[in-house]
Design an enzyme around this catalytic site. Sequence first.
Site, PDB file in Angstrom:
ATOM      1  CE  LYS A 108      61.703  27.098  54.795  1.00 43.72           C
ATOM      2  NZ  LYS A 108      61.285  25.728  54.458  1.00 43.72           N
ATOM      3  CB  SER A 119      45.811  42.730  50.780  1.00 44.04           C
ATOM      4  OG  SER A 119      44.609  42.313  51.353  1.00 44.04           O
ATOM      5  CB  THR A 131      44.851  43.929  35.849  1.00 44.16           C
ATOM      6  OG1 THR A 131      43.938  43.030  36.483  1.00 44.16           O
ATOM      7  CG2 THR A 131      45.314  44.976  36.838  1.00 44.16           C
TER       8      THR A 131
HETATM    9  N1  LIG Z   1      42.624  43.960  39.558  1.00 46.60           N
HETATM   10  C1  LIG Z   1      41.921  44.283  40.644  1.00 46.60           C
HETATM   11  O1  LIG Z   1      40.834  44.909  40.568  1.00 46.60           O
HETATM   12  C2  LIG Z   1      42.450  43.915  42.019  1.00 46.60           C
HETATM   13  C3  LIG Z   1      41.846  44.515  43.140  1.00 46.60           C
HETATM   14  C4  LIG Z   1      42.308  44.197  44.400  1.00 46.60           C
HETATM   15  C5  LIG Z   1      43.356  43.283  44.549  1.00 46.60           C
HETATM   16  N2  LIG Z   1      43.909  42.712  43.440  1.00 46.60           N
HETATM   17  C6  LIG Z   1      45.002  41.741  43.652  1.00 46.60           C
HETATM   18  O2  LIG Z   1      46.156  42.135  42.950  1.00 46.60           O
HETATM   19  C7  LIG Z   1      46.909  40.958  42.606  1.00 46.60           C
HETATM   20  C8  LIG Z   1      47.281  41.014  41.144  1.00 46.60           C
HETATM   21  O3  LIG Z   1      46.068  41.030  40.416  1.00 46.60           O
HETATM   22  P1  LIG Z   1      45.968  41.561  38.918  1.00 46.60           P
HETATM   23  O4  LIG Z   1      44.745  42.368  38.822  1.00 46.60           O
HETATM   24  O5  LIG Z   1      47.294  42.146  38.508  1.00 46.60           O
HETATM   25  O6  LIG Z   1      45.697  40.199  38.180  1.00 46.60           O
HETATM   26  P2  LIG Z   1      46.232  39.646  36.787  1.00 46.60           P
HETATM   27  O7  LIG Z   1      46.457  40.757  35.836  1.00 46.60           O
HETATM   28  O8  LIG Z   1      45.321  38.532  36.435  1.00 46.60           O
HETATM   29  O9  LIG Z   1      47.659  39.076  37.196  1.00 46.60           O
HETATM   30  C9  LIG Z   1      47.778  37.980  38.066  1.00 46.60           C
HETATM   31  C10 LIG Z   1      49.224  37.511  37.965  1.00 46.60           C
HETATM   32  O10 LIG Z   1      49.365  36.411  38.868  1.00 46.60           O
HETATM   33  C11 LIG Z   1      49.983  35.329  38.187  1.00 46.60           C
HETATM   34  N3  LIG Z   1      49.487  34.058  38.722  1.00 46.60           N
HETATM   35  C12 LIG Z   1      48.208  33.656  38.861  1.00 46.60           C
HETATM   36  N4  LIG Z   1      48.152  32.418  39.418  1.00 46.60           N
HETATM   37  C13 LIG Z   1      49.442  32.039  39.624  1.00 46.60           C
HETATM   38  C14 LIG Z   1      50.051  30.876  40.171  1.00 46.60           C
HETATM   39  N5  LIG Z   1      49.316  29.855  40.621  1.00 46.60           N
HETATM   40  N6  LIG Z   1      51.401  30.849  40.233  1.00 46.60           N
HETATM   41  C15 LIG Z   1      52.147  31.882  39.788  1.00 46.60           C
HETATM   42  N7  LIG Z   1      51.629  33.020  39.275  1.00 46.60           N
HETATM   43  C16 LIG Z   1      50.291  33.094  39.196  1.00 46.60           C
HETATM   44  C17 LIG Z   1      49.575  35.515  36.738  1.00 46.60           C
HETATM   45  O11 LIG Z   1      50.533  34.879  35.921  1.00 46.60           O
HETATM   46  P3  LIG Z   1      50.241  34.596  34.343  1.00 46.60           P
HETATM   47  O12 LIG Z   1      50.248  35.915  33.654  1.00 46.60           O
HETATM   48  O13 LIG Z   1      51.396  33.718  33.972  1.00 46.60           O
HETATM   49  O14 LIG Z   1      48.922  33.907  34.299  1.00 46.60           O
HETATM   50  C18 LIG Z   1      49.602  37.048  36.577  1.00 46.60           C
HETATM   51  O15 LIG Z   1      50.912  37.515  36.303  1.00 46.60           O
HETATM   52  C19 LIG Z   1      46.052  39.744  42.996  1.00 46.60           C
HETATM   53  O16 LIG Z   1      46.502  39.267  44.230  1.00 46.60           O
HETATM   54  C20 LIG Z   1      44.657  40.359  43.131  1.00 46.60           C
HETATM   55  O17 LIG Z   1      43.849  39.647  44.044  1.00 46.60           O
HETATM   56  C21 LIG Z   1      43.501  43.017  42.184  1.00 46.60           C
END
Ligand SMILES: NC(=O)c1ccc[n+]([C@@H]2O[C@H](COP(=O)([O-])OP(=O)(O)OC[C@H]3O[C@@H](n4cnc5c(N)ncnc54)[C@H](OP(=O)(O)O)[C@@H]3O)[C@@H](O)[C@H]2O)c1
Length: 151
Positions: free
Chosen positions: A28, A46, A93
């Site tokens: 939006k 995703s 991550t």
């Molecule tokens: N890692 C995997 O295996 C994997 C696989 C498939 C999809 N994904 C998707 O990829 C995306 C990123 O995941 P990641 O692995 O990079 O996870 P990550 O390293 O835990 O990072 C998550 C990020 O989201 C932020 N965050 C979490 N809750 C929040 C909120 N309520 N408001 C604002 N920011 C928020 C966190 O901020 P802070 O650092 O400040 O906490 C962090 O920067 C997610 O959508 C996850 O579902 C990940």
Amino acid sequence: MKPLAEITAEYLRDSGQFSLIAPMLIGKLGPKFLNPGPKSSLILTSGRVAERPVKGYTMGAHRAAGLYGMTRALALDLAPIRVNIVSPGATETEMWGDEAQRAARREMMKKLLLLGKAGTPEEVGEAYIYLMKDSNATGTVVHSDGGSLIQ
Ligand SMILES: NC(=O)c1ccc[n+]([C@@H]2O[C@H](COP(=O)([O-])OP(=O)(O)OC[C@H]3O[C@@H](n4cnc5c(N)ncnc54)[C@H](OP(=O)(O)O)[C@@H]3O)[C@@H](O)[C@H]2O)c1
């Protein structure tokens, strides 16, 4: 994400802020801050469970698949600004926990995954860079998932 047996309506509402409500509000508000043309784009995130579910992860699949639909709908609503989505597979991550938990999971992934390793943020990052650069891509998914959909 909690397994099906542990979820409540309240938990679904609270946890949906990050995965469903924030992307919709970015859709939006984003155009107010972007030049109105195909050089501009939004990229959502995703995951492979959108297409290939994992037992015990119904909630994650619901969110991930919903984001696919939202991406395509936003691409129609925001055109000529482009909207796309990246679908990672298992990626090492901070989500994996502390160093000990990550090391254990790294070992497990070596045996489980097609390429003998999980993705890295640098590898998955290439998908976002591609979608930023290709001003002809909109309403589409780019996978960086180590082949998890064919395994
Ligand atoms: N890692 C995997 O295996 C994997 C696989 C498939 C999809 N994904 C998707 O990829 C995306 C990123 O995941 P990641 O692995 O990079 O996870 P990550 O390293 O835990 O990072 C998550 C990020 O989201 C932020 N965050 C979490 N809750 C929040 C909120 N309520 N408001 C604002 N920011 C928020 C966190 O901020 P802070 O650092 O400040 O906490 C962090 O920067 C997610 O959508 C996850 O579902 C990940």
